[in-house]
Motif scaffolding. Structure first.
Motif, PDB file in Angstrom:
ATOM      1  N   ASN A   1      -7.283   0.955  -4.024  1.00 48.69           N
ATOM      2  CA  ASN A   1      -6.919   1.917  -5.070  1.00 48.69           C
ATOM      3  C   ASN A   1      -8.152   2.443  -5.797  1.00 48.69           C
ATOM      4  OD1 ASN A   1      -4.254   1.969  -4.471  1.00 48.69           O
ATOM      5  ND2 ASN A   1      -3.552   0.875  -6.288  1.00 48.69           N
TER       6      ASN A   1
ATOM      7  N   GLU B   1       4.395   6.230  -3.886  1.00 46.41           N
ATOM      8  CA  GLU B   1       5.668   6.765  -4.353  1.00 46.41           C
ATOM      9  C   GLU B   1       5.862   8.146  -3.734  1.00 46.41           C
ATOM     10  OE1 GLU B   1       6.131   6.529  -8.610  1.00 46.41           O
ATOM     11  OE2 GLU B   1       5.225   4.546  -8.608  1.00 46.41           O
TER      12      GLU B   1
ATOM     13  N   PHE C   1       0.813  -1.216   0.000  1.00 41.90           N
ATOM     14  CA  PHE C   1       0.000   0.000   0.000  1.00 41.90           C
ATOM     15  C   PHE C   1       0.848   1.268   0.000  1.00 41.90           C
ATOM     16  CE2 PHE C   1      -2.602  -3.335   2.002  1.00 41.90           C
ATOM     17  CZ  PHE C   1      -3.683  -3.332   1.135  1.00 41.90           C
ATOM     18  N   LEU C   2       2.159   1.134  -0.245  1.00 44.35           N
ATOM     19  CA  LEU C   2       3.018   2.330  -0.183  1.00 44.35           C
ATOM     20  C   LEU C   2       2.724   3.270  -1.342  1.00 44.35           C
ATOM     21  CD1 LEU C   2       5.485   2.227  -2.486  1.00 44.35           C
ATOM     22  CD2 LEU C   2       6.401   0.533  -0.935  1.00 44.35           C
TER      23      LEU C   2
ATOM     24  N   CYS D   1      -0.254   3.272 -10.718  1.00 42.85           N
ATOM     25  CA  CYS D   1      -1.137   2.357  -9.970  1.00 42.85           C
ATOM     26  C   CYS D   1      -2.624   2.669 -10.135  1.00 42.85           C
ATOM     27  CB  CYS D   1      -0.767   2.401  -8.493  1.00 42.85           C
ATOM     28  SG  CYS D   1       0.962   1.996  -8.249  1.00 42.85           S
TER      29      CYS D   1
ATOM     30  N   ARG E   1      -7.529  16.615  -2.357  1.00 41.48           N
ATOM     31  CA  ARG E   1      -6.935  17.762  -3.055  1.00 41.48           C
ATOM     32  C   ARG E   1      -7.299  17.669  -4.532  1.00 41.48           C
ATOM     33  NH1 ARG E   1      -1.779  16.934  -3.413  1.00 41.48           N
ATOM     34  NH2 ARG E   1      -1.750  15.284  -1.866  1.00 41.48           N
TER      35      ARG E   1
ATOM     36  N   PHE F   1      -6.767  12.687   0.431  1.00 43.95           N
ATOM     37  CA  PHE F   1      -7.214  12.434  -0.944  1.00 43.95           C
ATOM     38  C   PHE F   1      -8.403  13.286  -1.340  1.00 43.95           C
ATOM     39  CE2 PHE F   1      -4.979   9.233  -3.437  1.00 43.95           C
ATOM     40  CZ  PHE F   1      -3.895   9.117  -2.593  1.00 43.95           C
TER      41      PHE F   1
ATOM     42  N   ARG G   1      -3.021  22.655  -9.627  1.00 47.25           N
ATOM     43  CA  ARG G   1      -2.890  22.033  -8.299  1.00 47.25           C
ATOM     44  C   ARG G   1      -3.324  22.961  -7.168  1.00 47.25           C
ATOM     45  NH1 ARG G   1      -1.552  16.448  -8.274  1.00 47.25           N
ATOM     46  NH2 ARG G   1      -0.339  16.043 -10.122  1.00 47.25           N
TER      47      ARG G   1
ATOM     48  N   LYS H   1      -6.603  -5.062  -2.294  1.00 49.76           N
ATOM     49  CA  LYS H   1      -5.673  -4.122  -2.937  1.00 49.76           C
ATOM     50  C   LYS H   1      -6.390  -3.296  -4.016  1.00 49.76           C
ATOM     51  CE  LYS H   1      -2.276  -1.989  -4.544  1.00 49.76           C
ATOM     52  NZ  LYS H   1      -1.229  -1.213  -3.935  1.00 49.76           N
TER      53      LYS H   1
ATOM     54  N   GLY I   1      -3.092  10.094 -11.552  1.00 47.33           N
ATOM     55  CA  GLY I   1      -2.249   9.367 -12.496  1.00 47.33           C
ATOM     56  C   GLY I   1      -1.316   8.443 -11.757  1.00 47.33           C
TER      57      GLY I   1
ATOM     58  N   LYS J   1       3.227  13.286  -9.685  1.00 46.27           N
ATOM     59  CA  LYS J   1       2.968  14.063  -8.464  1.00 46.27           C
ATOM     60  C   LYS J   1       4.326  14.516  -7.960  1.00 46.27           C
ATOM     61  CE  LYS J   1       3.160  10.092  -5.357  1.00 46.27           C
ATOM     62  NZ  LYS J   1       2.580   9.397  -4.214  1.00 46.27           N
TER      63      LYS J   1
ATOM     64  N   LEU K   1     -10.974  10.779  -5.384  1.00 49.87           N
ATOM     65  CA  LEU K   1     -10.349  11.888  -6.112  1.00 49.87           C
ATOM     66  C   LEU K   1     -11.237  12.367  -7.252  1.00 49.87           C
ATOM     67  CD1 LEU K   1      -6.601  10.784  -6.314  1.00 49.87           C
ATOM     68  CD2 LEU K   1      -7.563  12.662  -4.973  1.00 49.87           C
TER      69      LEU K   1
END
Ligand code: UGA
Length: 428
Positions: free
Chosen positions: A204, A151, A148-149, A256, A247, A245, A407, A200, A253, A317, A211
């Motif tokens: 996601n 980037e 679940f990490l 994942c 923003r 989540f 953003r 999993k 993108g 990001k 989002l």
């Protein structure tokens, strides 16, 4: 607590490296296999070939301690290992389904070298049923232990996960895998393989939907004249909703969320369920990118041919050099397609001839250079350094000082004072 387990990690990428580093940090002996020659050489020479906060220090520390080393061949990594973590890519394949070729190839490659008592652990995000396939190919117990990490915060997320999920038919095997992470103190959820694989995708898909919901709300705010930032404040304080989540941006993108959302739609379809909610989230995502493109066209005076557009940010990001499925790249490419000369800057992208995804763009050394002669600038990745620019200088460099802040990173009042016309997301 299991300490000093012998572990192989197959794949030294965005998931494999933090996983290997953290397991080695917990006191296990880890051998990580990376088959790509250039990446392997970098790792063997003590360089970490990806941008990831804290990763280089972690890897250097455990390599120096002797608890992590790198090899090229997966079969060499798994000899004598009690646990083998598969951390290879599962890119989007035909029709949205995840392509599990790499997982199957590795399973085939290591089958003959595995100890009969070894446990193969699937960390890669794989279609429901893949752990069972890995078990068939390798002939040893396979468990699903989804990652679940995120980037950019991979080391922190791996050291302090919200939960550890292990799916297995063999309860003892599940517990042994769970114990490898006992030092994290995270709750352990033990279930069957198929359920773990589904968890999993569900995570996601939920994040992607959340989002898309906030990006759709941003569109609504623009239409009715509301301000998305205050709407998010009003939503987020409701503990059932929360601030994470929410923003708004140019769409979600990365390697994942888009791939996994498409794969889950397909998994559902193949199983006879039409996941309309998730399909709608994907549609909203396409629309969110397109809304930014339209704003840039408007900002540049209604057309892009013969116009120059500065692009700030290309990574999907901030905090990563990853551009896979980056909304920033997708938008920049659309601007090129529509006839703009795109001058792009990203702190992780060197100047000079770009890779194929950046074809047709002028790659600049800094945000000032990217805004030179521009009729509009589009801020597409939320890099912190973009907050502290000398905006009067940027305005002087531009042909006409207009900025599309996809953003909501910057202060519109300060920009207006510097002579800009400003368009954010979901705020008038
Ligand atoms: C995502 C999940 O967050 C991880 O939990 C998961 O382990 C990972 O996928 C995976 O399956 O490997 P990641 O792709 O690294 O992690 O990136 P996120 O931080 O989730 O961001 C995804 C996209 O959403 C980015 O484009 C980001 O800019 C966007 N985003 C995120 C927003 O637009 N607003 C937000 O508030 C948060």
């Amino acid at each position: 607590m299991t300490v000093g387990a012998r572990i192989a990690v197959i794949g030294g990428g965005y998931v494999g490296l933090p996983t290997a580093g953290v397991l080695a940090q917990f006191g296990h002996t880890v051998v990580c296999a990376e088959r790509d020659e250039a990446r392997f050489r970098a790792l063997a020479e003590g360089r970490v070939p990806i941008v990831e906060d804290g990763l280089a220090d972690l890897i250097a520390e455990v390599v120096a301690k002797g608890t992590l080393r790198f090899v090229r061949r997966a079969a060499d990594a798994v000899r004598g290992a009690e646990f083998v973590f598969l951390c290879v890519a599962t890119p989007e394949g035909d029709g949205g389904a995840a392509d599990v070729t790499f997982v199957e190839d590795v399973a085939t490659e290591i089958a003959g070298a595995l100890d009969p008592g070894a446990i193969v652990v699937n960390k890669s995000t794989v279609p429901v049923g893949t752990a069972a396939a890995v078990e068939r190919i390798t002939g040893v117990t396979a468990v699903s232990n989804p990652e679940f990490l995120r980037e950019g915060t991979a080391v922190r997320d791996s050291l302090h996960p919200d939960r550890v999920v292990v799916g297995a038919d063999d309860l003892r095997a599940a517990q042994r895998v769970g114990e490898l992470f006992s030092e994290t103190g995270a709750p352990l959820i033990v279930t069957d393989k198929i359920t773990a694989e589904t968890i999993k995708y569900a995570s996601n898909a939920f994040l992607a939907t959340k989002l898309s919901f906030v990006n759709a709300l941003a569109g609504l705010c623009e239409s009715v004249g509301a301000d998305i930032r205050d709407v998010v404040l009003g939503l987020g304080y409701d503990r059932r909703i929360g601030f994470d989540f929410l923003r708004p941006g140019p769409g979600w993108g990365g390697s994942c969320l888009p791939k996994d959302a498409a794969a889950l739609v397909r998994i559902a379809e193949d199983a006879g369920y039409d996941f309309t909610l998730l399909r709608a989230a994907i549609d909203v995502n396409d629309e969110s990118r397109e809304r930014v493109v339209r704003k840039v066209v408007d900002a540049a005076g209604g057309r892009l041919s013969g116009r120059t557009v500065g692009v700030w940010g290309l990574a999907f990001k901030a905090g990563t050099d990853d551009r896979r499925m980056s909304p920033a790249v997708a938008i920049a490419r659309r601007l090129v397609e529509l006839g703009a000369t795109v001058r792009a800057y990203d702190p992780t992208v060197p100047t000079g001839p770009g890779t194929v995804d950046l074809e047709g763009m002028v790659l600049c050394a800094d945000p000032y250079d990217a805004s030179r002669g521009a009729h509009a600038v589009a801020l597409l990745t939320e890099w912190d350094e973009l907050r502290d620019l000398d905006f009067s200088k940027v305005a002087d460099l531009m042909a006409s000082p207009t900025l599309v802040d996809a953003r909501n990173l910057l202060d519109p009042d300060a920009l207006r004072r510097a002579g800009f016309s400003y368009a954010g997301v979901g705020r008038s």
